[in-house]
Motif scaffolding. Structure first.
Motif, PDB file in Angstrom:
ATOM      1  N   ILE A  65      -5.224   5.545   8.223  1.00  0.00           N
ATOM      2  CA  ILE A  65      -4.803   4.701   7.102  1.00  0.00           C
ATOM      3  C   ILE A  65      -4.085   3.461   7.617  1.00  0.00           C
ATOM      4  O   ILE A  65      -4.327   2.347   7.135  1.00  0.00           O
ATOM      5  CB  ILE A  65      -3.947   5.498   6.099  1.00  0.00           C
ATOM      6  CG1 ILE A  65      -4.861   6.449   5.336  1.00  0.00           C
ATOM      7  CG2 ILE A  65      -3.189   4.570   5.156  1.00  0.00           C
ATOM      8  CD1 ILE A  65      -4.196   7.305   4.325  1.00  0.00           C
TER       9      ILE A  65
ATOM     10  N   VAL B 225       0.864  -1.167   0.000  1.00  0.00           N
ATOM     11  CA  VAL B 225       0.000   0.000   0.000  1.00  0.00           C
ATOM     12  C   VAL B 225       0.909   1.226   0.000  1.00  0.00           C
ATOM     13  O   VAL B 225       1.734   1.396   0.894  1.00  0.00           O
ATOM     14  CB  VAL B 225      -0.939   0.029   1.225  1.00  0.00           C
ATOM     15  CG1 VAL B 225      -1.792   1.287   1.207  1.00  0.00           C
ATOM     16  CG2 VAL B 225      -1.810  -1.226   1.255  1.00  0.00           C
TER      17      VAL B 225
ATOM     18  N   CYS C 221       1.265   5.199   0.264  1.00  0.00           N
ATOM     19  CA  CYS C 221       0.608   6.319   0.926  1.00  0.00           C
ATOM     20  C   CYS C 221       1.424   7.566   0.588  1.00  0.00           C
ATOM     21  O   CYS C 221       2.602   7.634   0.941  1.00  0.00           O
ATOM     22  CB  CYS C 221       0.596   6.025   2.418  1.00  0.00           C
ATOM     23  SG  CYS C 221       0.027   7.338   3.459  1.00  0.00           S
TER      24      CYS C 221
ATOM     25  N   SER D 177      -6.716   1.210   8.898  1.00  0.00           N
ATOM     26  CA  SER D 177      -7.505   0.686   7.789  1.00  0.00           C
ATOM     27  C   SER D 177      -6.774  -0.435   7.047  1.00  0.00           C
ATOM     28  O   SER D 177      -7.373  -1.464   6.720  1.00  0.00           O
ATOM     29  CB  SER D 177      -7.835   1.824   6.818  1.00  0.00           C
ATOM     30  OG  SER D 177      -8.379   1.344   5.631  1.00  0.00           O
ATOM     31  N   VAL D 178      -5.485  -0.244   6.800  1.00  0.00           N
ATOM     32  CA  VAL D 178      -4.694  -1.272   6.113  1.00  0.00           C
ATOM     33  C   VAL D 178      -4.634  -2.537   6.969  1.00  0.00           C
ATOM     34  O   VAL D 178      -4.834  -3.645   6.464  1.00  0.00           O
ATOM     35  CB  VAL D 178      -3.274  -0.748   5.792  1.00  0.00           C
ATOM     36  CG1 VAL D 178      -2.348  -1.871   5.341  1.00  0.00           C
ATOM     37  CG2 VAL D 178      -3.340   0.348   4.727  1.00  0.00           C
TER      38      VAL D 178
ATOM     39  N   THR E 100      -4.976  11.459  10.223  1.00  0.00           N
ATOM     40  CA  THR E 100      -5.280  10.820   8.944  1.00  0.00           C
ATOM     41  C   THR E 100      -4.350   9.637   8.698  1.00  0.00           C
ATOM     42  O   THR E 100      -4.785   8.568   8.258  1.00  0.00           O
ATOM     43  CB  THR E 100      -5.153  11.834   7.795  1.00  0.00           C
ATOM     44  OG1 THR E 100      -6.033  12.924   8.049  1.00  0.00           O
ATOM     45  CG2 THR E 100      -5.503  11.201   6.463  1.00  0.00           C
TER      46      THR E 100
ATOM     47  N   ASP F  99      -0.165  11.629  -6.548  1.00  0.00           N
ATOM     48  CA  ASP F  99      -1.028  10.569  -7.064  1.00  0.00           C
ATOM     49  C   ASP F  99      -0.178   9.434  -7.628  1.00  0.00           C
ATOM     50  O   ASP F  99       0.674   9.645  -8.480  1.00  0.00           O
ATOM     51  CB  ASP F  99      -1.945  11.124  -8.153  1.00  0.00           C
ATOM     52  CG  ASP F  99      -2.966  10.103  -8.628  1.00  0.00           C
ATOM     53  OD1 ASP F  99      -2.866   8.918  -8.261  1.00  0.00           O
ATOM     54  OD2 ASP F  99      -3.872  10.505  -9.374  1.00  0.00           O
TER      55      ASP F  99
ATOM     56  N   HIS G 118      -1.865   6.262  -8.365  1.00  0.00           N
ATOM     57  CA  HIS G 118      -2.801   5.214  -8.797  1.00  0.00           C
ATOM     58  C   HIS G 118      -2.246   4.448  -9.991  1.00  0.00           C
ATOM     59  O   HIS G 118      -2.280   3.219 -10.017  1.00  0.00           O
ATOM     60  CB  HIS G 118      -4.163   5.823  -9.157  1.00  0.00           C
ATOM     61  CG  HIS G 118      -5.004   6.164  -7.989  1.00  0.00           C
ATOM     62  ND1 HIS G 118      -5.119   7.461  -7.528  1.00  0.00           N
ATOM     63  CD2 HIS G 118      -5.754   5.401  -7.179  1.00  0.00           C
ATOM     64  CE1 HIS G 118      -5.919   7.472  -6.487  1.00  0.00           C
ATOM     65  NE2 HIS G 118      -6.329   6.239  -6.237  1.00  0.00           N
TER      66      HIS G 118
ATOM     67  N   HIS H  68      -3.224   5.078  -1.566  1.00  0.00           N
ATOM     68  CA  HIS H  68      -4.090   5.921  -0.744  1.00  0.00           C
ATOM     69  C   HIS H  68      -3.442   7.286  -0.631  1.00  0.00           C
ATOM     70  O   HIS H  68      -2.256   7.381  -0.284  1.00  0.00           O
ATOM     71  CB  HIS H  68      -4.261   5.356   0.676  1.00  0.00           C
ATOM     72  CG  HIS H  68      -5.055   4.110   0.735  1.00  0.00           C
ATOM     73  ND1 HIS H  68      -6.418   4.101   0.701  1.00  0.00           N
ATOM     74  CD2 HIS H  68      -4.676   2.817   0.806  1.00  0.00           C
ATOM     75  CE1 HIS H  68      -6.840   2.860   0.755  1.00  0.00           C
ATOM     76  NE2 HIS H  68      -5.804   2.067   0.817  1.00  0.00           N
ATOM     77  N   TYR H  69      -4.222   8.336  -0.906  1.00  0.00           N
ATOM     78  CA  TYR H  69      -3.718   9.684  -0.687  1.00  0.00           C
ATOM     79  C   TYR H  69      -3.552   9.888   0.818  1.00  0.00           C
ATOM     80  O   TYR H  69      -4.443   9.549   1.593  1.00  0.00           O
ATOM     81  CB  TYR H  69      -4.678  10.743  -1.236  1.00  0.00           C
ATOM     82  CG  TYR H  69      -4.240  12.127  -0.838  1.00  0.00           C
ATOM     83  CD1 TYR H  69      -3.299  12.808  -1.601  1.00  0.00           C
ATOM     84  CD2 TYR H  69      -4.709  12.718   0.319  1.00  0.00           C
ATOM     85  CE1 TYR H  69      -2.859  14.058  -1.212  1.00  0.00           C
ATOM     86  CE2 TYR H  69      -4.273  13.969   0.717  1.00  0.00           C
ATOM     87  CZ  TYR H  69      -3.348  14.636  -0.055  1.00  0.00           C
ATOM     88  OH  TYR H  69      -2.896  15.870   0.339  1.00  0.00           O
ATOM     89  N   CYS H  70      -2.411  10.435   1.211  1.00  0.00           N
ATOM     90  CA  CYS H  70      -2.207  10.733   2.627  1.00  0.00           C
ATOM     91  C   CYS H  70      -1.074  11.732   2.785  1.00  0.00           C
ATOM     92  O   CYS H  70       0.004  11.568   2.221  1.00  0.00           O
ATOM     93  CB  CYS H  70      -1.859   9.467   3.403  1.00  0.00           C
ATOM     94  SG  CYS H  70      -1.622   9.778   5.171  1.00  0.00           S
TER      95      CYS H  70
END
Length: 120
Positions: free
Chosen positions: A81, A43, A45, A84-85, A77, A49, A51, A68-70
């Protein structure tokens, strides 16, 4: 965006979950590539960008990569993340902090105390 890193012998297998801050470019992007090449779930972070880069790494396999944007300077924030991961994948095995923030080029004597503090 990340660039391909030429590997001399292939990565040792690693099937864990890896979160990489600053993974959209530079050292972080190279780490993402090596971990994906080894079979990891990666992942990225970043505030840039990535993607497209994550999709590219996933298509090459054998590992997978998501973005993921962070902004890691926003600690709440970033903590969300990480949580969440870990929840999504059931674990978080490796965290690589490659996020960086730079000042415009200037002599150290010309950097204010506030500019220096803002780096952290």
């Amino acid at each position: 965006m990340g660039k391909s890193v030429k590997s001399s012998g292939g990565a040792a297998p690693f099937t864990g979950v890896t979160l990489i801050t600053g993974g959209a470019s530079g050292i972080g992007a190279a780490c993402a590539q090596v971990f994906c090449d080894a079979g990891a779930t990666v992942v990225i972070c970043d505030i840039q960008d990535a993607h497209g880069y994550a999709d590219e790494l996933t298509s090459r396999g054998p590992g997978t990569c998501a973005f993921h944007y962070c902004d890691v300077s926003a600690l709440d924030t970033f903590a969300e993340i990480v949580q969440s991961v870990a929840e999504r994948h059931g674990q978080l095995d490796c965290l690589i902090n490659s996020a960086a923030r730079f000042l415009d080029w200037k002599r150290i004597d010309d950097i204010s105390v506030q500019e220096f503090r803002d780096l952290w």
